[in-house]
Enzyme design. Structure first.
Site, PDB file in Angstrom:
ATOM      1  N   THR A  46       1.307  -2.397  -6.038  1.00  0.00           N
ATOM      2  CA  THR A  46       2.572  -3.145  -5.826  1.00  0.00           C
ATOM      3  C   THR A  46       2.655  -3.715  -4.230  1.00  0.00           C
ATOM      4  O   THR A  46       1.457  -2.987  -3.657  1.00  0.00           O
ATOM      5  CB  THR A  46       3.618  -2.262  -6.222  1.00  0.00           C
ATOM      6  OG1 THR A  46       3.513  -1.644  -5.964  1.00  0.00           O
ATOM      7  CG2 THR A  46       3.994  -2.122  -7.345  1.00  0.00           C
ATOM      8  N   THR A  48       3.885  -2.874  -0.549  1.00  0.00           N
ATOM      9  CA  THR A  48       4.128  -2.446   0.490  1.00  0.00           C
ATOM     10  C   THR A  48       3.456  -1.149  -0.105  1.00  0.00           C
ATOM     11  O   THR A  48       2.794  -0.664   0.810  1.00  0.00           O
ATOM     12  CB  THR A  48       5.698  -1.917   1.061  1.00  0.00           C
ATOM     13  OG1 THR A  48       6.104  -2.823   0.851  1.00  0.00           O
ATOM     14  CG2 THR A  48       5.754  -0.549   1.708  1.00  0.00           C
ATOM     15  N   CYS A  49       3.187  -0.641  -1.222  1.00  0.00           N
ATOM     16  CA  CYS A  49       2.682   0.365  -1.600  1.00  0.00           C
ATOM     17  C   CYS A  49       1.174   0.471  -1.382  1.00  0.00           C
ATOM     18  O   CYS A  49       0.056   1.200   0.061  1.00  0.00           O
ATOM     19  CB  CYS A  49       2.857   1.119  -3.059  1.00  0.00           C
ATOM     20  SG  CYS A  49       4.092   0.942  -3.561  1.00  0.00           S
ATOM     21  N   THR A  50       0.537  -0.892  -1.636  1.00  0.00           N
ATOM     22  CA  THR A  50      -0.562  -1.300  -1.334  1.00  0.00           C
ATOM     23  C   THR A  50      -1.198  -1.961   0.297  1.00  0.00           C
ATOM     24  O   THR A  50      -2.717  -1.009   0.986  1.00  0.00           O
ATOM     25  CB  THR A  50      -1.400  -2.235  -2.150  1.00  0.00           C
ATOM     26  OG1 THR A  50      -0.917  -2.069  -3.363  1.00  0.00           O
ATOM     27  CG2 THR A  50      -2.904  -2.688  -2.200  1.00  0.00           C
TER      28      THR A  50
END
Length: 162
Positions: A46, A48-50
């Site tokens: 996803t 922001t996660c990545t």
């Protein structure tokens, strides 16, 4: 239960890819007698996660090592196949971060970090947070109010707090 500083992490079965395929690992076996960082996030691959959360711990890995942290664990409500592929695709596995899946949300629910966001297609996901624990006891816990933001739960912010 909502996790707080001073609490002992509950034991939970998490999953990773081993040499023979998926394998279960008990959280207490990773935390007993060790200093660990765990950062939880809404989902593998996803935005922001990545683009922000994982890279922040890749950038700070050496600084955490210098503070005596034994392991940095990325945790998401995904299966071990997805977590393994994501760790490799981001370069974080090669950087020394451990990627574990909590596919049944066992730990995520036990620590009160689960949430749903139906408009975004997110069900049974993890809030964005980072914690530092010694021998399974939470010493620092930093959770985001908004899962799309990575500020207080990023590597630099957690590092500054320990």
């Amino acid at each position: 239960m909502t996790l707080s500083v001073g609490d002992t992490l509950p034991n939970a079965d998490l999953y990773r890819m081993g040499s023979e395929g998926p394998e279960s690992v008990a959280l207490d076996s990773l935390t007993k007698g060790r200093k660990v960082v765990i950062f939880g996030l809404p989902g593998a691959y996803t935005g922001t996660c990545t683009s922000a959360h994982v890279p922040s711990f890749m950038r700070t890995k050496g600084d955490f090592d210098a503070k005596g942290v034994d392991e940095i664990i990325c945790l998401s409500v995904n299966d071990p196949f997805v977590m393994d592929a994501w760790g490799k695709s981001t370069g974080a596995a090669d950087a020394g971060l451990t990627f574990l899946g909590d596919p049944a949300s066992e730990l995520t629910k036990a620590i009160g970090m689960d949430f749903d966001a139906p408009p975004a297609g997110l069900h049974g996901r993890s809030k964005r947070y980072a914690l530092y624990a010694e021998d399974g006891v939470v010493k620092v816990l930093q959770a985001e109010e908004n899962p799309g933001v990575c500020e207080t739960s990023g590597g630099e912010a957690l590092l500054a707090s320990i």
